[in-house]
Design an enzyme around this catalytic site. Structure first.
Site, PDB file in Angstrom:
ATOM      1  N   ASP A   1      80.625  69.932 -15.907  1.00 24.59           N
ATOM      2  CA  ASP A   1      79.926  69.118 -14.910  1.00 24.59           C
ATOM      3  C   ASP A   1      78.457  69.500 -14.877  1.00 24.59           C
ATOM      4  OD1 ASP A   1      82.401  68.101 -14.219  1.00 24.59           O
ATOM      5  OD2 ASP A   1      82.690  69.540 -12.576  1.00 24.59           O
TER       6      ASP A   1
HETATM    7  N1  URA Z   1      86.425  72.210 -14.079  1.00 23.00           N
HETATM    8  C1  URA Z   1      85.555  71.604 -13.243  1.00 23.00           C
HETATM    9  O1  URA Z   1      85.897  71.241 -12.140  1.00 23.00           O
HETATM   10  N2  URA Z   1      84.293  71.445 -13.662  1.00 23.00           N
HETATM   11  C2  URA Z   1      83.836  71.852 -14.869  1.00 23.00           C
HETATM   12  O2  URA Z   1      82.649  71.693 -15.185  1.00 23.00           O
HETATM   13  C3  URA Z   1      84.752  72.485 -15.717  1.00 23.00           C
HETATM   14  C4  URA Z   1      86.053  72.653 -15.309  1.00 23.00           C
END
Ligand code: URA
Length: 232
Positions: free
Chosen positions: A105
Site C-alpha cells: 500500500d
Molecule cells: N497488507 C496490507 O494491509 N498492506 C500492505 O501493504 C501489505 C500487506
C-alpha cells in the site's frame, strides 16, 4: 519479453517506439539482424541475435530482479496520475515491461521486489507456492496473546469465503508484532488486525520467501538481487 520474438515487437519494445513506427523502420530497411537487412515484420528474433536500428545495436538486457526499500507515499504501480511510483526510484534502462512482485500500500514501507520475469513473480505471489511474507506491524491498541493466537490460527476477513491461512505472529512489544503470512489478499495485514479489533498504524515488510530487505538500503534505495536470492 519471451523469445523467439517477432522483429517488430522486439524493436518497438527495446527502442520504446510504437509498433507502427517499428514496422515503418523495417519497411524502410533501417533494421539489420546479424548483418542482414530484414524486411519481414514477423522475423523471429532469438536472444543471441544482433539487431541494429539505424546502425545502433538494440540490446535485450535479459531477466532482471531488484529489491527496493519503499518509502511512504509511493505507489506500487507502473503509472499513477496522482502519486510517484516505485519505478520513479529506479534508474535503469528499458523498464517498460517490469512489474512489482507483491504490491505494498502507499503507506506501507519496506521490501518490494521488481522484475521482468513473470514466472518468477508468480511463484512469489501465488498462494499455491506458499511463500511467506514477513511484516513488522505497529498497532493502535495493545496486543493480547488471545489476539495473536487468533491471527496464528486464521481470522475471518470481510467478504472472504475462507479463514486466513495459519500465520506466524510474534509479540515484540505491547503495540508491535512480527507477522508472517503466506497469502497476499488485498490489504491483508490491515484487515487481519481489524478482525481482532485492532488497527495498523505502521506497516513495514521485512522479508519475502528467502529474500530479506538489505539493511544497507536506506529508504528509497534499491539494488539487484544476488544469484542466491533469485533462487526461490
Ligand atoms: N497488507 C496490507 O494491509 N498492506 C500492505 O501493504 C501489505 C500487506
Amino acid at each position: 519479453m519471451k523469445f523467439p520474438c517477432r522483429l517488430d515487437k522486439f524493436i518497438s519494445h527495446l527502442a520504446q517506439i510504437p509498433r507502427s513506427k517499428a514496422k515503418a523502420a523495417i519497411k524502410q530497411k533501417k533494421v539489420m539482424v546479424n548483418e542482414h537487412v530484414i524486411t519481414a515484420f514477423d522475423h523471429a528474433i532469438v536472444q543471441t541475435d544482433l539487431v541494429l536500428l539505424n546502425g545502433k545495436p538494440l540490446t535485450y538486457l535479459g531477466k532482471r530482479y531488484y529489491m527496493l526499500n519503499k518509502p511512504v507515499g509511493y505507489v506500487c504501480a507502473n503509472i499513477d496520475e496522482l502519486h510517484p511510483t516505485v519505478f520513479d526510484l529506479l534508474d535503469e534502462p528499458n523498464m517498460n515491461d517490469f512489474h512489482v512482485a507483491g504490491r505494498l500500500d502507499i503507506d506501507t514501507t519496506g521490501l518490494v521486489l521488481i522484475t521482468n520475469d513473470g514466472d518468477w513473480s508468480h511463484k512469489i505471489t501465488s498462494p499455491k507456492h506458499n511463500k511467506f511474507k514477513t511484516y513488522l506491524v505497529e498497532t493502535q491498541e495493545p496486543l493480547t496473546e488471545t489476539a495473536l493466537e487468533q491471527l496464528r490460527q486464521g481470522v475471518q476477513l470481510h467478504n472472504e469465503k475462507d479463514l486466513t491461512r495459519p500465520a506466524m505472529a510474534e509479540l515484540l512489544a505491547s503495540y508491535s508484532l512480527r507477522l508472517s503470512i503466506s497469502e497476499g489478499k488485498y490489504h491483508q495485514v490491515k484487515r487481519m488486525l481489524a478482525a481482532v479489533d485492532n488497527k495498523v498504524v505502521e506497516l513495514h515488510r521485512e522479508k519475502i520467501a528467502n529474500i530479506e530487505l538489505d539493511s544497507a538500503l536506506s529508504s528509497g534505495e534499491y539494488r539487484q538481487l544476488t544469484a542466491a536470492e533469485i533462487i526461490l
